[in-house]
Design a protein around this motif. Structure first.
Motif, PDB file in Angstrom:
ATOM      1  N   GLU A  12      65.417 102.320  20.593  1.00 50.18           N
ATOM      2  CA  GLU A  12      65.641 101.379  21.618  1.00 50.18           C
ATOM      3  C   GLU A  12      66.699 101.844  22.684  1.00 50.18           C
ATOM      4  OE1 GLU A  12      65.558 100.897  18.408  1.00 50.18           O
ATOM      5  OE2 GLU A  12      64.316  99.113  18.087  1.00 50.18           O
ATOM      6  N   ALA A  13      67.745 102.550  22.395  1.00 46.51           N
ATOM      7  CA  ALA A  13      68.991 102.866  23.135  1.00 46.51           C
ATOM      8  C   ALA A  13      68.318 103.881  24.048  1.00 46.51           C
ATOM      9  CB  ALA A  13      69.975 103.464  22.466  1.00 46.51           C
ATOM     10  N   PHE A  53      58.975 103.228  20.763  1.00 45.55           N
ATOM     11  CA  PHE A  53      57.364 103.762  20.715  1.00 45.55           C
ATOM     12  C   PHE A  53      56.849 102.673  19.503  1.00 45.55           C
ATOM     13  CE2 PHE A  53      58.718 107.713  22.699  1.00 45.55           C
ATOM     14  CZ  PHE A  53      57.891 107.520  23.750  1.00 45.55           C
ATOM     15  N   PHE A  54      57.437 102.815  18.446  1.00 44.90           N
ATOM     16  CA  PHE A  54      56.729 102.167  17.081  1.00 44.90           C
ATOM     17  C   PHE A  54      57.581 102.006  15.984  1.00 44.90           C
ATOM     18  CE2 PHE A  54      53.820 101.326  13.817  1.00 44.90           C
ATOM     19  CZ  PHE A  54      52.564 100.587  14.300  1.00 44.90           C
ATOM     20  N   ARG A  55      57.811 100.849  15.451  1.00 48.32           N
ATOM     21  CA  ARG A  55      58.578 100.630  14.313  1.00 48.32           C
ATOM     22  C   ARG A  55      57.652 100.182  13.050  1.00 48.32           C
ATOM     23  NH1 ARG A  55      62.754  96.815  14.387  1.00 48.32           N
ATOM     24  NH2 ARG A  55      63.813  97.967  12.819  1.00 48.32           N
ATOM     25  N   GLY A  56      57.722 100.638  12.086  1.00 48.87           N
ATOM     26  CA  GLY A  56      56.968 100.347  10.961  1.00 48.87           C
ATOM     27  C   GLY A  56      56.979  98.839  10.631  1.00 48.87           C
ATOM     28  N   VAL A  67      52.744 101.862   4.826  1.00 51.10           N
ATOM     29  CA  VAL A  67      52.727 103.310   4.612  1.00 51.10           C
ATOM     30  C   VAL A  67      52.369 103.919   5.946  1.00 51.10           C
ATOM     31  CG1 VAL A  67      52.190 105.260   3.500  1.00 51.10           C
ATOM     32  CG2 VAL A  67      52.627 103.340   1.943  1.00 51.10           C
ATOM     33  N   ALA A  68      51.131 103.415   6.420  1.00 47.54           N
ATOM     34  CA  ALA A  68      50.452 103.992   7.624  1.00 47.54           C
ATOM     35  C   ALA A  68      51.608 103.656   8.505  1.00 47.54           C
ATOM     36  CB  ALA A  68      49.196 103.328   7.810  1.00 47.54           C
ATOM     37  N   ALA A  69      51.957 102.438   8.864  1.00 47.22           N
ATOM     38  CA  ALA A  69      52.898 102.031   9.931  1.00 47.22           C
ATOM     39  C   ALA A  69      54.364 102.891  10.032  1.00 47.22           C
ATOM     40  CB  ALA A  69      53.148 100.482   9.856  1.00 47.22           C
ATOM     41  N   ASP A  70      54.731 103.126   8.731  1.00 48.65           N
ATOM     42  CA  ASP A  70      55.834 103.922   8.902  1.00 48.65           C
ATOM     43  C   ASP A  70      55.702 105.339   9.142  1.00 48.65           C
ATOM     44  OD1 ASP A  70      57.456 101.677   8.057  1.00 48.65           O
ATOM     45  OD2 ASP A  70      57.824 102.450   5.953  1.00 48.65           O
ATOM     46  N   GLY A  73      55.781 105.363  12.730  1.00 51.05           N
ATOM     47  CA  GLY A  73      57.179 105.143  13.115  1.00 51.05           C
ATOM     48  C   GLY A  73      57.810 106.757  13.157  1.00 51.05           C
ATOM     49  N   MET A  74      57.622 107.311  12.069  1.00 52.75           N
ATOM     50  CA  MET A  74      58.173 108.765  11.845  1.00 52.75           C
ATOM     51  C   MET A  74      57.606 109.644  13.157  1.00 52.75           C
ATOM     52  SD  MET A  74      57.964 109.629   8.045  1.00 52.75           S
ATOM     53  CE  MET A  74      57.651 108.134   6.980  1.00 52.75           C
ATOM     54  N   LEU A  75      56.753 109.556  13.476  1.00 55.79           N
ATOM     55  CA  LEU A  75      55.793 110.394  14.375  1.00 55.79           C
ATOM     56  C   LEU A  75      56.386 110.134  15.847  1.00 55.79           C
ATOM     57  CD1 LEU A  75      52.127 110.669  13.717  1.00 55.79           C
ATOM     58  CD2 LEU A  75      54.080 112.229  13.052  1.00 55.79           C
ATOM     59  N   SER A  76      56.761 108.707  16.220  1.00 55.97           N
ATOM     60  CA  SER A  76      57.639 108.306  17.250  1.00 55.97           C
ATOM     61  C   SER A  76      58.889 109.026  17.243  1.00 55.97           C
ATOM     62  CB  SER A  76      57.828 106.714  17.282  1.00 55.97           C
ATOM     63  OG  SER A  76      56.369 106.094  17.181  1.00 55.97           O
TER      64      SER A  76
END
Length: 234
Positions: A12-13, A53-56, A67-70, A73-76
């Motif tokens: 976010e920063a 970009f995306f948070r799980g 799991v898919a959402a996380d 988030g990792m790829l973000s």
């Protein structure tokens, strides 16, 4: 003041108030500050979040498998890591991105000994993809990496200038803590980091400084030993 630090920067920063994406001007300001801190002789490891970009655990992931959402988030975080690497290298400093999820075309796989060797050679290391496991936040990844590389302190750069008794953006009567313990954070329910990250730091005596990165030069000031923000001890 510190020979080796782990700097945690939220996704976010990097959006600099825009909510989504990367603010190109701001990320170069951050890279400039990191370069100034590096010039002091400090070895710097960085963990970046991916919330821009995306948070799980965000609203847009509410109907998704956790799991898919996380994993998304990792790829973000990898996107942010590559952007920050580019900005740092434009200042003539060697920088490596090490990912907990293997993707050889864009980042080195995370290997602890190799990461420490990079730091010893004066390279900045950005740790991407969190811990590589779902259900763990990038705060937990920052705590873990700080202990793995034997950092002197974990520096958490946020949008507020320390730890408050309540959200200072919502409660004008919130008071700031100059120093606090990890037990106090858990007892008072202060939303600084998730419980897993707090427990990890507490159990391994890892000090943490929470400070604002909105003011230019704060990263250098903290590394130089100035008392900014809130100090958390075990």
């Amino acid at each position: 003041m510190y020979k080796r630090v782990l700097l945690k920067i939220s996704g976010e920063a990097l959006a600099a108030g825009r909510g989504f994406g990367i603010d190109a001007v701001f990320i170069h300001k951050v890279a400039e500050e990191i370069a100034d801190a590096h010039a002091l002789g400090c070895q710097i490891g960085i963990v970046v979040g991916g919330g821009n970009f995306f948070r799980g655990v965000a609203q847009q992931a509410i109907d998704m498998d956790r799991v898919a959402a996380d994993h998304m988030g990792m790829l973000s975080t990898v996107i942010n890591a590559i952007a920050l690497q580019d900005a740092i290298e434009k200042r003539g400093i060697m920088c490596r991105v090490m990912s907990a999820i293997e993707m050889h075309q864009v980042a080195e796989p995370y290997i602890r000994r190799r990461a420490m060797r990079h730091l010893e050679k004066g390279r900045i290391v950005i740790f991407a993809a969190g811990t590589g496991n779902p259900f763990f936040s990038t705060d937990t990844a920052a705590s873990l990496r700080a202990m793995e590389i034997k950092a002197d302190i974990l520096l958490k750069a946020t949008s507020v200038d320390g730890i408050y008794s309540a959200d200072p953006k919502k409660d004008p009567d919130a008071t700031r803590f100059e120093q606090v313990t990890y037990n106090d954070i858990m007892r008072l329910g202060l939303g600084v980091m998730d419980t897993t990250a707090v427990s990890l730091c507490k159990d391994n005596n890892m000090p943490m400084m929470v400070f604002s990165m909105r003011e230019q030069g704060n990263i250098v000031r903290v590394i130089s030993g100035e008392k900014l923000g809130s100090l958390v001890t075990a």
